[in-house]
Design an enzyme around this catalytic site. Structure first.
Site, PDB file in Angstrom:
ATOM      1  N   ILE A 112       0.649  -1.383  -0.071  1.00  0.00           N
ATOM      2  CA  ILE A 112      -0.054   0.112   0.005  1.00  0.00           C
ATOM      3  C   ILE A 112       0.846   1.276  -0.121  1.00  0.00           C
ATOM      4  O   ILE A 112       1.895   1.148   0.434  1.00  0.00           O
ATOM      5  CB  ILE A 112      -0.971   0.189   1.230  1.00  0.00           C
ATOM      6  CG1 ILE A 112      -2.085   0.922   0.967  1.00  0.00           C
ATOM      7  CG2 ILE A 112      -0.107   0.304   2.736  1.00  0.00           C
ATOM      8  CD1 ILE A 112      -3.344   0.861   1.889  1.00  0.00           C
ATOM      9  N   CYS A 113       0.383   2.307  -0.506  1.00  0.00           N
ATOM     10  CA  CYS A 113       0.999   3.652  -0.524  1.00  0.00           C
ATOM     11  C   CYS A 113      -0.050   4.594  -0.191  1.00  0.00           C
ATOM     12  O   CYS A 113      -0.869   4.195   0.462  1.00  0.00           O
ATOM     13  CB  CYS A 113       1.635   4.037  -1.546  1.00  0.00           C
ATOM     14  SG  CYS A 113       0.771   4.145  -3.125  1.00  0.00           S
ATOM     15  N   GLN A 114       0.065   5.754  -0.497  1.00  0.00           N
ATOM     16  CA  GLN A 114      -1.024   6.637  -0.568  1.00  0.00           C
ATOM     17  C   GLN A 114      -2.232   6.886  -1.551  1.00  0.00           C
ATOM     18  O   GLN A 114      -3.426   6.874  -1.121  1.00  0.00           O
ATOM     19  CB  GLN A 114      -0.265   8.282  -0.249  1.00  0.00           C
ATOM     20  CG  GLN A 114      -1.272   9.509   0.106  1.00  0.00           C
ATOM     21  CD  GLN A 114      -1.876   9.466   1.409  1.00  0.00           C
ATOM     22  OE1 GLN A 114      -1.148   8.926   2.255  1.00  0.00           O
ATOM     23  NE2 GLN A 114      -2.988   9.456   1.671  1.00  0.00           N
ATOM     24  N   MET A 146      -3.947   4.478   0.800  1.00  0.00           N
ATOM     25  CA  MET A 146      -4.461   5.158   2.203  1.00  0.00           C
ATOM     26  C   MET A 146      -5.684   6.467   2.056  1.00  0.00           C
ATOM     27  O   MET A 146      -6.385   6.480   2.755  1.00  0.00           O
ATOM     28  CB  MET A 146      -3.249   5.740   3.069  1.00  0.00           C
ATOM     29  CG  MET A 146      -2.159   4.755   3.547  1.00  0.00           C
ATOM     30  SD  MET A 146      -2.972   3.631   4.963  1.00  0.00           S
ATOM     31  CE  MET A 146      -3.302   4.602   6.144  1.00  0.00           C
TER      32      MET A 146
END
Length: 119
Positions: free
Chosen positions: A86-88, A115
């Site tokens: 996952i990242c932003q 996110m």
């Protein structure tokens, strides 16, 4: 000259699509699907955002390995266990998925929307 312009536009579109399209062989899941996956202790959860982003808000169970450190720290992960990334927004995690695939990881899952989509 006009042919050259079309050629340049075509190459630009190709490179943009390469960066934006999901990596072949990488599973894509939504954040709601991620909620079910978090219960599975036989998976590795990696957040590739910066340490500062991770510190300000993260999902319990995720380990922070910033994207720019992934090549160097990938040996901390098992290639035999699924990696959920996952990242932003989903862009860096997609890039991380490509990196992991090149490094020989077989079971990689990218969280679409990152996110920003997590509630």
């Amino acid at each position: 000259m006009e042919y050259l312009n079309y050629m340049l536009i075509g190459l630009l579109v190709f490179f943009l699509l390469q960066r934006l399209l999901p990596t072949s062989g990488v599973k894509q899941i939504s954040t709601s699907e991620l909620r079910n996956e978090l219960k599975n202790k036989n998976k590795q959860f990696i957040d590739v955002r910066t340490a500062g982003e991770f510190k300000s808000k993260h999902i319990n169970g995720f380990k922070n390995i910033p994207l720019n450190e992934l090549n160097r720290k990938a040996n901390e992960l098992s290639k035999d266990i699924e990696v959920i990334v996952i990242c932003q927004s989903g862009m860096r995690s997609n890039k991380a998925s490509k990196t992991l695939k090149k490094l020989g990881f077989k079971h990689i899952t990218n969280v679409k929307g990152g996110m920003s989509a997590w509630h």
